[in-house]
Design a protein around this motif. Structure first.
Motif, PDB file in Angstrom:
ATOM      1  N   ILE A  59       5.291  45.212  30.568  1.00  0.00           N
ATOM      2  CA  ILE A  59       4.604  44.300  31.487  1.00  0.00           C
ATOM      3  C   ILE A  59       3.200  43.978  30.978  1.00  0.00           C
ATOM      4  CG2 ILE A  59       3.616  44.097  33.808  1.00  0.00           C
ATOM      5  CD1 ILE A  59       6.020  45.846  34.763  1.00  0.00           C
ATOM      6  N   VAL A  60       2.465  44.995  30.563  1.00  0.00           N
ATOM      7  CA  VAL A  60       1.104  44.767  30.047  1.00  0.00           C
ATOM      8  C   VAL A  60       1.161  43.955  28.763  1.00  0.00           C
ATOM      9  CG1 VAL A  60      -0.950  45.908  29.132  1.00  0.00           C
ATOM     10  CG2 VAL A  60       0.198  46.837  31.159  1.00  0.00           C
ATOM     11  N   ASN A  61       2.126  44.263  27.892  1.00  0.00           N
ATOM     12  CA  ASN A  61       2.285  43.527  26.639  1.00  0.00           C
ATOM     13  C   ASN A  61       2.485  42.037  26.889  1.00  0.00           C
ATOM     14  OD1 ASN A  61       3.056  43.607  23.560  1.00  0.00           O
ATOM     15  ND2 ASN A  61       4.678  42.464  24.556  1.00  0.00           N
ATOM     16  N   SER A  62       3.237  41.700  27.930  1.00  0.00           N
ATOM     17  CA  SER A  62       3.526  40.289  28.217  1.00  0.00           C
ATOM     18  C   SER A  62       2.285  39.526  28.663  1.00  0.00           C
ATOM     19  CB  SER A  62       4.612  40.185  29.286  1.00  0.00           C
ATOM     20  OG  SER A  62       4.123  40.586  30.565  1.00  0.00           O
ATOM     21  N   ARG A  63       1.251  40.238  29.098  1.00  0.00           N
ATOM     22  CA  ARG A  63       0.026  39.582  29.559  1.00  0.00           C
ATOM     23  C   ARG A  63      -1.055  39.551  28.487  1.00  0.00           C
ATOM     24  NH1 ARG A  63      -3.802  37.264  30.358  1.00  0.00           N
ATOM     25  NH2 ARG A  63      -4.991  36.884  32.277  1.00  0.00           N
ATOM     26  N   LEU A  64      -0.988  40.465  27.528  1.00  0.00           N
ATOM     27  CA  LEU A  64      -2.037  40.559  26.514  1.00  0.00           C
ATOM     28  C   LEU A  64      -1.967  39.411  25.521  1.00  0.00           C
ATOM     29  CD1 LEU A  64      -1.939  44.357  25.587  1.00  0.00           C
ATOM     30  CD2 LEU A  64      -3.840  43.160  26.688  1.00  0.00           C
ATOM     31  N   PRO A  65      -3.110  38.972  24.972  1.00  0.00           N
ATOM     32  CA  PRO A  65      -3.086  38.046  23.840  1.00  0.00           C
ATOM     33  C   PRO A  65      -2.499  38.734  22.618  1.00  0.00           C
ATOM     34  CG  PRO A  65      -5.313  38.848  24.216  1.00  0.00           C
ATOM     35  CD  PRO A  65      -4.474  39.348  25.362  1.00  0.00           C
ATOM     36  N   ASP A  66      -1.997  37.941  21.680  1.00  0.00           N
ATOM     37  CA  ASP A  66      -1.305  38.491  20.513  1.00  0.00           C
ATOM     38  C   ASP A  66      -2.157  39.508  19.765  1.00  0.00           C
ATOM     39  OD1 ASP A  66       0.863  36.948  21.083  1.00  0.00           O
ATOM     40  OD2 ASP A  66       0.388  35.366  19.645  1.00  0.00           O
ATOM     41  N   ARG A  67      -3.477  39.251  19.686  1.00  0.00           N
ATOM     42  CA  ARG A  67      -4.323  40.127  18.876  1.00  0.00           C
ATOM     43  C   ARG A  67      -4.406  41.542  19.437  1.00  0.00           C
ATOM     44  NH1 ARG A  67      -9.172  41.463  20.815  1.00  0.00           N
ATOM     45  NH2 ARG A  67      -9.860  40.428  22.717  1.00  0.00           N
ATOM     46  N   SER A  68      -4.184  41.694  20.758  1.00  0.00           N
ATOM     47  CA  SER A  68      -4.352  43.002  21.402  1.00  0.00           C
ATOM     48  C   SER A  68      -3.057  43.794  21.492  1.00  0.00           C
ATOM     49  CB  SER A  68      -4.925  42.812  22.816  1.00  0.00           C
ATOM     50  OG  SER A  68      -6.179  42.194  22.772  1.00  0.00           O
ATOM     51  N   ARG A  69      -1.936  43.156  21.213  1.00  0.00           N
ATOM     52  CA  ARG A  69      -0.651  43.848  21.384  1.00  0.00           C
ATOM     53  C   ARG A  69      -0.441  45.005  20.419  1.00  0.00           C
ATOM     54  NH1 ARG A  69       3.109  38.507  22.758  1.00  0.00           N
ATOM     55  NH2 ARG A  69       2.269  38.236  24.867  1.00  0.00           N
ATOM     56  N   PRO A  70      -0.806  44.858  19.133  1.00  0.00           N
ATOM     57  CA  PRO A  70      -0.622  46.017  18.242  1.00  0.00           C
ATOM     58  C   PRO A  70      -1.364  47.254  18.728  1.00  0.00           C
ATOM     59  CG  PRO A  70      -1.007  44.031  16.956  1.00  0.00           C
ATOM     60  CD  PRO A  70      -1.262  43.666  18.393  1.00  0.00           C
TER      61      PRO A  70
END
Length: 329
Positions: A59-70
């Motif tokens: 759920i959090v991953n789906s909201r984060l910008p791409d740069r913050s997912r790793p």
């Protein structure tokens, strides 16, 4: 759930997250009550917690910008791995579960990045209305990492707050060049042109933003607002109702959405529907107070010309000094 987190996640993700956590905890309580003493119980409980952590991360991953997912997965991945060992080796489950929690806490310090510190520095300047200094911090970050669209988005917001609209437009255009399939750059350009009263220019960007993220309530809300300004009544109603269906994040957005719906139903001659919206408007007095607080801030200058007349009109409708025929003017 903390209000800040709920606003960041949005209504749908917030409901999903709350349901996941509460549902998982309820399952654990029921399992303990019904099967206390069973040899397999600790393994099943560990599995439930694994599923909860995986769900929260998704759920959090789906909201984060791409740069913050790793960075999210560098924190959540090892924690999930440790919990998986608690399922495989239930006798050591307590050890692995504790290690999983410990890593989640420790990783917040170990994985804290330089980028995060740069943003924190810019925000500190912003809180003191030091726009030039905040922009300078972001300019240095962009020079070091020129391919990260999130840096341009944040600097564009700073440019908007300091009323340097053309520079904000350039940063949003750069975002579109970097990530043409993302809605963020298009939404930013729509908001900038709306801020300057150029609604005809704002309109195609608002459409493009919604096309790229149809489940984003803000995209539908912004498009409905722009269509309201362009007197496109039927389309405004369609998109504002879509924003309501997706779920608006706070009373202040509901306040203006009800106002705009009432105005556009009135434009179409549906006075009964317009009156229904005014009745629903009465439920959003808290939103009116929020807008008064926000618009009194020095950092709200870009919003005042765009939204303050509508906030004032909503207040008149709520206190009874204006009625439905105010939309004739």
């Amino acid at each position: 759930m903390p209000r800040e987190l709920a606003n960041w996640l949005g209504p749908q993700r917030s409901r999903l997250l709350s349901g996941l956590i509460l549902g998982g905890l309820m399952v654990v309580v029921l399992l303990i009550a019904a099967f206390s003493g069973e040899s397999w119980l600790s393994r099943v409980i560990a599995l439930v917690f694994w599923l909860m952590l995986a769900g929260v991360s998704w759920i959090v991953n789906s909201r984060l910008p791409d740069r913050s997912r790793p960075q999210l997965w560098r924190s959540a991945g090892p924690a999930l791995g440790l919990l998986a060992w608690a399922v495989i080796l239930p006798r050591q489950g307590l050890f692995f579960a504790g290690a999983s929690v410990g890593w989640l806490v420790l990783s917040q310090f170990v994985l804290r990045s330089r980028v995060r510190m740069e943003y924190q520095a810019a925000i500190r300047h912003l809180r003191h209305n030091e726009f030039d200094q905040a922009i300078e911090v972001m300019a240095g970050l962009i020079e070091a990492e020129p391919l990260d669209p999130e840096h341009y988005r944040f600097r564009a917001e700073l440019y908007r707050l300091s009323n340097r609209v053309s520079l904000a437009q350039s940063d949003y255009e750069r975002m579109i060049d970097l990530v043409p399939d993302s809605s963020a750059g298009y939404m930013g350009l729509a908001e900038v042109y709306a801020q300057t009263g150029e609604f005809e220019k704002a309109y195609p960007y608002a459409v493009s933003a919604l096309e790229r993220d149809v489940q984003n309530w803000m995209s539908a809300y912004n498009l409905g607002m722009i269509e309201d300004r362009l007197s496109q009544a039927a389309s405004a109603i369609e998109h504002l109702e879509s924003a309501l269906k997706i779920g608006l994040s706070s009373s202040r957005y509901l306040l203006l959405t009800r106002l705009w719906l009432a105005r556009n139903f009135y434009r179409l001659g549906d006075h009964e529907a317009a009156l229904r919206q005014l009745e629903l408007l009465r439920n959003e007095r808290a939103g009116l107070q929020d807008w008064h607080l926000i618009l009194s801030s020095d950092q709200a200058a870009p919003l005042r010309g765009l939204l303050e007349p509508d906030v004032q009109l909503a207040e008149r409708l709520l206190d009874g000094s204006a009625a439905l025929d105010v939309f004739d003017h």
